[in-house]
Scaffold this motif. Structure first.
Motif, PDB file in Angstrom:
ATOM      1  N   PHE A 180       0.749  -0.945  -0.135  1.00 27.48           N
ATOM      2  CA  PHE A 180      -0.024   0.192  -0.019  1.00 27.48           C
ATOM      3  C   PHE A 180       0.859   1.260   0.013  1.00 27.48           C
ATOM      4  O   PHE A 180       1.957   1.420   0.675  1.00 27.48           O
ATOM      5  N   PRO A 181       0.611   2.283  -0.683  1.00 27.78           N
ATOM      6  CA  PRO A 181       1.403   3.301  -0.754  1.00 27.78           C
ATOM      7  C   PRO A 181       1.472   4.534   0.186  1.00 27.78           C
ATOM      8  O   PRO A 181       0.176   4.451   0.892  1.00 27.78           O
ATOM      9  N   LYS A 182       2.323   4.801   0.598  1.00 28.94           N
ATOM     10  CA  LYS A 182       2.791   5.845   1.965  1.00 28.94           C
ATOM     11  C   LYS A 182       1.773   6.927   1.795  1.00 28.94           C
ATOM     12  O   LYS A 182       0.966   7.490   2.792  1.00 28.94           O
ATOM     13  N   PRO A 183       1.826   7.660   0.554  1.00 29.71           N
ATOM     14  CA  PRO A 183       0.768   8.977   0.601  1.00 29.71           C
ATOM     15  C   PRO A 183      -0.591   8.605   0.842  1.00 29.71           C
ATOM     16  O   PRO A 183      -1.141   9.712   1.067  1.00 29.71           O
ATOM     17  N   PHE A 227       1.834   0.320  -7.061  1.00 31.86           N
ATOM     18  CA  PHE A 227       0.732   1.174  -6.254  1.00 31.86           C
ATOM     19  C   PHE A 227       0.190   1.927  -7.202  1.00 31.86           C
ATOM     20  O   PHE A 227      -0.852   2.590  -6.585  1.00 31.86           O
ATOM     21  N   ALA A 228       0.197   2.093  -8.538  1.00 33.94           N
ATOM     22  CA  ALA A 228      -0.629   2.959  -9.349  1.00 33.94           C
ATOM     23  C   ALA A 228      -2.052   2.699  -9.449  1.00 33.94           C
ATOM     24  O   ALA A 228      -2.850   3.543  -9.331  1.00 33.94           O
ATOM     25  N   HIS A 229      -2.513   1.562  -9.091  1.00 32.60           N
ATOM     26  CA  HIS A 229      -3.967   1.047  -9.284  1.00 32.60           C
ATOM     27  C   HIS A 229      -4.769   1.725  -7.672  1.00 32.60           C
ATOM     28  O   HIS A 229      -5.748   2.069  -7.752  1.00 32.60           O
ATOM     29  N   HIS A 230      -3.673   1.895  -6.734  1.00 31.81           N
ATOM     30  CA  HIS A 230      -4.454   2.501  -5.635  1.00 31.81           C
ATOM     31  C   HIS A 230      -4.426   3.836  -5.652  1.00 31.81           C
ATOM     32  O   HIS A 230      -5.441   4.414  -5.329  1.00 31.81           O
ATOM     33  N   PHE A 231      -3.417   4.638  -6.505  1.00 32.96           N
ATOM     34  CA  PHE A 231      -3.746   5.972  -6.468  1.00 32.96           C
ATOM     35  C   PHE A 231      -5.014   6.338  -7.653  1.00 32.96           C
ATOM     36  O   PHE A 231      -5.711   7.022  -7.310  1.00 32.96           O
ATOM     37  N   ARG A 232      -5.076   5.296  -8.644  1.00 38.62           N
ATOM     38  CA  ARG A 232      -6.281   5.579  -9.573  1.00 38.62           C
ATOM     39  C   ARG A 232      -7.502   5.453  -9.075  1.00 38.62           C
ATOM     40  O   ARG A 232      -8.534   6.210  -9.100  1.00 38.62           O
ATOM     41  N   ALA A 233      -7.677   4.532  -7.931  1.00 33.31           N
ATOM     42  CA  ALA A 233      -8.881   4.223  -7.168  1.00 33.31           C
ATOM     43  C   ALA A 233      -9.290   5.508  -6.416  1.00 33.31           C
ATOM     44  O   ALA A 233     -10.228   6.027  -6.168  1.00 33.31           O
ATOM     45  N   TRP A 234      -8.089   5.900  -6.002  1.00 35.85           N
ATOM     46  CA  TRP A 234      -8.287   7.252  -4.917  1.00 35.85           C
ATOM     47  C   TRP A 234      -8.779   8.439  -5.729  1.00 35.85           C
ATOM     48  O   TRP A 234      -9.624   8.970  -5.360  1.00 35.85           O
ATOM     49  N   ALA A 235      -7.953   8.556  -7.058  1.00 33.08           N
ATOM     50  CA  ALA A 235      -8.424   9.846  -7.628  1.00 33.08           C
ATOM     51  C   ALA A 235      -9.850   9.803  -8.300  1.00 33.08           C
ATOM     52  O   ALA A 235     -10.265  10.888  -8.417  1.00 33.08           O
TER      53      ALA A 235
END
Length: 244
Positions: free
Chosen positions: A21-24, A58-66
């Motif tokens: 999971f990404p830190k940000p 981690f790109a898919h985590h950021f895309r889901a958040w975005a």
């Protein structure tokens, strides 16, 4: 203006929290680190697009958040899958510039730092100076200075020298990972890389740039919280009170 958010690291010092999971996107006071940053930057009224530079893992985590945000957020995948194959922050900046054909002023920030003050103060300062700008704060611990970018400035805040992770720091001015590039200076990142600037630490480009053109450094009006390991994450959870 574009806001580039550096979020392609693997945060190995925060395992097991960041193993998958990404830190940000970790939460501080019920909001993700990125939400704290973007909610503040939105008050600037100057950012027309946020670009999150991620690794492939981690790109898919950021895309889901975005997808849940109202702001225009573009997630750029740099294609790396491990800490050993990472591009480095400066190459990630150039990757995003090339991928999205960016040609504008840029606010470049790390996605894992929080501030106790609004970035509006920094952007007002940059507008007044009319140059690329960074921030600086006094750091009395030599060991900490040896792990960051160290600035020397004149009486007008002009950077006269900057060195990343110096063995012998020449001052106590530490540069946090928040940078404003003018449109012209953003176009020189590739030239900086080709000219031999470091690529791992984001401040390496500023260390090169300040020798080519004027760059100013604003003294920070508040505190920075660098979330680097489990201890610092636990500390910010207890101490962070939001913006002053």
């Amino acid at each position: 203006m574009k806001c580039l958010i550096l979020a392609a690291g693997y945060a190995t010092r925060l395992y097991p929290l960041t193993e998958n999971f990404p830190k940000p996107l970790l939460k501080v006071q019920e909001k993700t680190i990125l939400d704290h940053l973007i909610d503040d930057m939105d008050t600037l009224g100057m950012i027309d697009e946020y670009v999150v530079i991620s690794n492939h893992k981690f790109a898919h985590h950021f895309r889901a958040w975005a997808d849940e945000k109202v702001q225009k957020i573009t997630v750029v995948d740099d294609g790396t899958e491990s800490n050993e194959t990472r591009l480095g922050a400066v190459r990630d900046i150039q990757f995003a510039i090339d991928e999205l054909k960016l040609d504008s002023d840029m606010l470049v920030i790390a996605g894992d730092n929080l501030l106790s003050f609004s970035l509006t103060k920094f952007m007002q300062y940059a507008k007044e100076k009319g140059t690329s700008c960074v921030m600086r704060f006094y750091e009395g611990d030599k060991a900490k200075l040896q792990k960051c970018g160290v600035l020397q400035v004149d009486e007008n805040d002009l950077i006269t020298d900057m060195e990343e992770k110096p063995a012998e720091p020449k001052s106590n001015w530490c540069c946090p990972p928040f940078y404003y590039y003018t449109r012209q200076d953003a176009s020189f990142v590739k030239k900086g890389i080709e000219g031999g600037c470091g690529v791992d630490a984001p401040g390496s480009y500023i260390a090169w740039l300040c020798k080519q053109t004027p760059v100013h450094a604003m003294e920070m009006p508040g505190r920075r919280y660098d979330i680097g390991n489990l201890e610092s994450y636990e500390k910010v959870q207890k101490e962070y009170k939001g913006l002053c």
